[in-house]
Design an enzyme around this catalytic site. Structure first.
Site, PDB file in Angstrom:
ATOM      1  N   LYS A  12       4.547   2.846  -1.047  1.00  0.00           N
ATOM      2  CA  LYS A  12       3.911   2.525  -2.567  1.00  0.00           C
ATOM      3  C   LYS A  12       5.291   2.216  -3.628  1.00  0.00           C
ATOM      4  CE  LYS A  12       2.849   7.271  -4.241  1.00  0.00           C
ATOM      5  NZ  LYS A  12       3.918   7.160  -5.338  1.00  0.00           N
ATOM      6  N   THR A  13       6.202   3.140  -3.247  1.00  0.00           N
ATOM      7  CA  THR A  13       7.097   2.784  -4.533  1.00  0.00           C
ATOM      8  C   THR A  13       7.974   1.663  -4.246  1.00  0.00           C
ATOM      9  OG1 THR A  13       7.555   5.457  -4.445  1.00  0.00           O
ATOM     10  CG2 THR A  13       9.376   4.113  -5.464  1.00  0.00           C
TER      11      THR A  13
ATOM     12  N   ASP B 259       1.600   4.471 -11.306  1.00  0.00           N
ATOM     13  CA  ASP B 259       1.843   5.102 -10.048  1.00  0.00           C
ATOM     14  C   ASP B 259       0.961   6.334 -10.049  1.00  0.00           C
ATOM     15  OD1 ASP B 259       2.923   5.821  -7.497  1.00  0.00           O
ATOM     16  OD2 ASP B 259       4.715   6.495  -8.167  1.00  0.00           O
ATOM     17  N   GLU B 260       0.564   6.821  -8.821  1.00  0.00           N
ATOM     18  CA  GLU B 260      -0.190   8.108  -8.620  1.00  0.00           C
ATOM     19  C   GLU B 260      -1.542   7.978  -9.487  1.00  0.00           C
ATOM     20  OE1 GLU B 260       0.389   9.816  -6.217  1.00  0.00           O
ATOM     21  OE2 GLU B 260       2.602  10.248  -5.919  1.00  0.00           O
TER      22      GLU B 260
ATOM     23  N   GLN C 192      -5.512  11.876  -1.739  1.00  0.00           N
ATOM     24  CA  GLN C 192      -4.447  12.606  -2.252  1.00  0.00           C
ATOM     25  C   GLN C 192      -4.507  13.324  -3.668  1.00  0.00           C
ATOM     26  OE1 GLN C 192      -0.380  12.085  -0.933  1.00  0.00           O
ATOM     27  NE2 GLN C 192      -1.007   9.957  -0.509  1.00  0.00           N
TER      28      GLN C 192
ATOM     29  N   ARG D  74       3.156  15.629   4.984  1.00  0.00           N
ATOM     30  CA  ARG D  74       4.674  15.748   4.404  1.00  0.00           C
ATOM     31  C   ARG D  74       5.448  15.623   5.588  1.00  0.00           C
ATOM     32  NH1 ARG D  74       3.942  13.549   0.631  1.00  0.00           N
ATOM     33  NH2 ARG D  74       1.906  13.324   1.085  1.00  0.00           N
TER      34      ARG D  74
END
Length: 660
Positions: free
Chosen positions: A29-30, A211-212, A242, A593
Site C-alpha cells: 500500500k505504501t 493511509d490506514e 486490520q 506480521r
C-alpha cells in the site's frame, strides 16, 4: 510504474473520482501511495503544493517523503504535504487562528498537561477519576459532541463530565491552548461554519491521499469530507481486516460510509501479499473469514508454502517464556540469523515481564516497543515548558513548570496569590506579573523574582525570532543552569543520563533549525507533535517485544504470538462487550506480521493475584486450518519437554562449535 502489479497500477492511475484501495497486509500500500503522488506530479500536472498525503505517525510520514523523493529523482517535490492528521490540523489552525479567536502562537497541551488543567477544574477528584473524565471528553471531541450536547444525554455521570468539559474548554481558551483532540475538532468546526475558509483549503489541497483509512475516527472522516468537497478528489487506502483501534475512537464504519457518501466510489483490492509464506496467509484468511465482512478479500502469495505453524502449550507463564527463548536460541544457532529477526507479540504489556526476565538471564539483547516516548521524559518536558512559554506567554501550565524547574526564588504561596489575582482579572499569570494591582498583594521581595523571570522570557522571545535556534537554547540552558539542577536533585548516574538526553534534544533542535531554516519560535510550533526525537535503536540487533497493537505496520521473519488464551486473546472485557471480531482482527494483524515462521503459545495455568487458575486455549486456535498446524505440549510432561529442549539446544551449540 513497471514495479507495480496490475491492481496497483490501476490504483495509481485512477483519477475519475473518489477511490478506496482495499490493501491487504503486505500488499504494497505504501508503494501505491508513493507512486500515485509521483504520478500526480509527473504526469497529471499537479503542483506538489496542491497534493497532501495523510498518515497516522510521524515515522510513516518521513518514510513516505523519502519514497516520493526517490521516485521523483531530481525533480522537486517542494511544497508537497506528507503529514499526520494532527499536523495538518495544526497547520490549518495556525493560519486561521484569528477566525476561531486564538493567537497564532497558541500552545498544544499533551495528555499530562491536559490532565493537570482538568485537576484545576475539578480540584476534589483523584487522578483515576480525572483520567476517566479525560477519556470521556476525548471520545466526545472525536465524535464532535459539544459540552452542551454531552450534557443533554440524561445520564448523571455524563452530565457531571459535561460540566467539567465546558469548564475545561473555557480554561484552555484562557490559556490560549488546545489539546491533541482539538487539533482536528477545531478545523472541522471552522470549515463547517466558515465557507470562505472551506473554499480556501479545498482550492489549496486539490488531491488528498489517506493511509490506514480504517483507523480514522468520525472527526477525521469529517475533515476529509470538508477538504475534498464536491470534487471528491481523493484516494483512501485501508483494510477493514486490520481495524484494531476502536478503543481509541477509530470507526471502521467509515469504510461503509464512503460508499454511502460517495456513490461514485471506485473500489480496488490489493490481495497479492509480498511478505508472508502461503501457510501463514492461509491461517490469516481462514481466521478472518469468521468475521462479518464489509468487503470480501483473500490474500495470496508466490513466496512458497513455508513451514507449518507451531502451536504449543506451556505449564505456566514462566515455562512459556523459557520455551520461547530456547526456541529462538536453537533456531538462531541452526540458521545463523540475527536477534532482530525475532519478535514476541502479546495482547497486554503485563505479559512482557517473564520474557524480559528470561532474555536477561540468558544475556540476549531485546527491545520493547511502545516504551516511554523521548518527549515524555521529565527532563525533556522541563525544557519544552520553557519553549512553550517563549512561544506563548499566556500558557499558564508552562509558566508554572518553567518558574519552578529549576526554582527561580518563587515559592508556592507567591504563585497562589498571583494565580488568585490573575483569575479575578481574567489574565494569564505572565500578564498579571506586570499589572500595578498585583503590587498590593505581593511584597517587593516576592514580586522581583517574578518580574525578573518574565523579563528573561521576553528577552528570549525577542531573540527566538532573530537568532539561530541553537544559540538561544544554549543561552537558556546556561542561564537556568539546568545541568547543576540535575546534579543537585538526582543520583550522579541518573543526572548524567538526563543531561545527555537534554543535549540530544538541543542538538536535534539546532540541526532542524539549520536544515530547515527555522527560528526557535517556528520550531516550537511542532515540538509538541513529535512522538520521538530519534529512534536510535531502530537497527539494533535485538529481539523485539511488542504488544499486538504496537506491532501493526511492522514485519519480522520469525514471529511468536504468546498467551493465545481465552480471557487474554480474546480479552475477557472484549468478549463481555461483544467485541470478539476486533480481537480476531488483532490476532490477524499479529499473524500477518510473520514472513517465514509463526509460533503460537498458550499456558495451562496462569497466576491471577496469589492464586493459579487453569487456562483454556483461545477459540481462535480452533479457527485456524488444522492441516497447517503442528500442535505440541498439551499431553506432554512440561518438565521433560523443557529438559529435551535444553538438551537439543546444547547439542546444536556443540555441533556449531565443532564447525567453527
Amino acid at each position: 510504474m513497471h514495479a507495480l502489479n496490475a491492481p496497483q497500477r490501476e490504483a495509481v492511475k485512477y483519477l475519475d473520482g473518489p477511490l478506496l484501495v482495499l490493501a491487504g497486509a503486505g500488499s504494497g500500500k505504501t508503494r501505491v501511495i508513493a507512486h500515485k503522488i509521483a504520478y500526480l506530479i509527473d504526469h497529471c500536472g499537479y503542483e506538489p503544493s496542491t497534493v497532501a498525503a495523510i498518515t497516522f505517525t510521524n515515522k510513516a510520514a518521513r518514510e513516505m517523503q523519502e519514497r516520493v523523493a526517490s521516485l521523483l529523482g531530481g525533480r522537486s517535490s517542494r511544497g508537497l504535504t506528507v503529514t499526520t492528521f494532527h499536523s495538518l490540523g495544526l497547520t490549518i489552525l495556525r493560519q486561521e487562528s484569528s477566525r476561531i479567536g486564538y493567537k497564532p502562537r497558541f500552545s498544544i497541551l499533551d495528555a499530562a498537561d491536559s490532565l493537570h488543567v482538568l485537576g484545576e477544574v475539578l480540584t476534589t477528584a483523584d487522578k483515576a477519576m480525572l483520567r476517566t473524565i479525560q477519556q470521556r471528553i476525548s471520545r466526545w471531541k472525536n465524535a464532535l459532541v459539544s459540552p452542551q450536547a454531552a450534557a443533554s444525554t440524561g445520564d448523571e455521570a455524563d452530565a457531571l463530565a459535561a460540566q467539567v468539559y465546558a469548564a475545561y474548554q473555557a480554561r484552555l481558551r484562557a490559556y490560549q491552548a488546545v489539546d491533541f483532540d482539538d487539533l482536528i475538532r477545531l478545523p472541522v468546526e471552522l470549515l463547517e461554519a466558515d465557507a470562505e475558509a472551506r473554499e480556501k483549503w479545498q482550492n489549496r489541497l486539490r488531491y488528498l491521499l489517506v493511509d490506514e483509512y480504517q483507523d480514522t475516527n468520525l472527526c477525521q472522516y469529517r475533515l476529509l469530507k470538508l477538504l475534498t468537497g464536491a470534487r471528491a478528489a481523493f484516494t483512501a487506502v485501508g483494510d477493514d481486516d486490520q481495524a484494531i483501534y476502536a478503543w481509541r475512537g477509530a470507526h471502521v464504519e467509515n469504510l461503509r460510509l464512503l460508499q454511502v457518501d460517495f456513490p461514485r466510489l471506485k473500489v480496488i483490492k490489493l490481495e497479492q501479499n509480498y511478505r508472508s509464506m502461503i501457510r501463514i496467509l492461509r491461517a490469516a484468511n481462514t481466521l478472518i473469514a469468521h468475521n462479518d465482512k464489509l468487503f470480501e478479500k483473500r490474500l495470496w502469495s508466490e513466496l512458497g508454502l513455508g513451514e507449518p505453524i507451531q502451536v504449543f502449550a506451556a505449564r505456566d507463564e514462566e515455562a512459556e517464556a523459557e520455551s520461547v527463548i530456547m526456541r529462538i536460541e536453537a533456531h538462531r544457532l541452526q540458521h545463523r540469523t540475527r536477534f532482530s529477526d525475532y519478535a514476541i507479540l502479546y495482547r497486554g504489556n503485563h505479559q512482557a515481564r517473564p520474557f524480559e526476565e528470561a532474555l536477561r538471564a540468558r544475556g540476549i539483547p531485546y527491545r520493547v516497543s511502545g516504551g516511554q516516548s523521548f518527549f515524555d521524559r521529565t527532563e525533556i518536558k522541563d525544557i519544552t515548558a520553557w519553549l512553550r512559554l517563549i512561544h506563548n506567554s499566556d500558557d499558564d501550565p508552562a509558566f508554572i513548570r518553567a518558574i519552578t524547574t529549576p526554582r527561580r526564588g518563587v515559592g508556592p504561596q507567591t504563585l497562589e496569590k498571583l494565580s488568585d489575582y490573575a483569575g479575578r482579572r481574567h489574565l494569564s499569570l505572565f500578564a498579571a506579573v506586570f499589572e500595578a494591582g498585583v503590587e498590593a498583594l505581593l511584597s517587593p521581595r516576592q514580586l522581583e523574582p517574578l518580574r525578573t523571570f518574565c523579563r528573561f522570557i521576553n528577552d528570549l522571545e525577542y531573540r527566538a525570532v532573530r537568532e539561530p535556534a541553537g544559540q538561544v537554547l544554549n543561552t537558556l540552558l546556561a542561564a537556568i543552569d539546568y545541568q547543576a539542577y540535575l546534579r543537585d536533585t538526582e543520583e550522579p548516574r541518573v543526572a548524567e543520563n538526563r543531561w545527555r538526553n537534554v543535549q540530544d534534544f538541543i542538538g536535534w533542535l539546532t540541526r532542524k533549525g539549520e536544515e530547515e531554516g527555522k527560528t526557535l519560535t517556528e520550531l516550537a510550533h511542532t515540538v509538541a507533535l513529535m512522538s520521538m526525537l530519534d529512534d536510535r535503536e531502530e537497527e539494533a540487533d535485538a529481539v523485539r517485544l511488542s504488544t499486538l497493537h504496537a506491532a501493526k505496520g511492522l514485519e519480522f521473519p520469525h514471529v511468536f504470538i504468546v498467551g493465545v488464551e481465552e480471557g487474554i486473546l480474546p480479552h475477557r472485557e472484549s468478549v463481555e462487550n461483544g467485541q470478539v471480531e476486533e480481537e480476531r482482527r488483532l490476532l490477524y494483524v499479529g499473524i500477518t506480521r510473520a514472513r517465514q515462521t509463526l509460533t503460537l503459545s498458550h499456558c495451562l495455568t496462569r497466576r491471577r493475584g496469589r492464586e493459579r487458575e487453569a487456562c483454556e486455549p483461545s477459540r481462535f486456535i480452533a479457527e485456524l486450518p488444522g492441516d497447517d498446524l503442528r500442535i505440541s505440549g498439551r499431553a506432554t510432561d512440561p518438565v521433560r519437554s523443557r529438559e529435551e529442549g535444553t538438551a537439543h539446544l546444547a547439542q546444536l551449540k556443540a555441533m556449531l562449535g565443532r564447525r567453527c
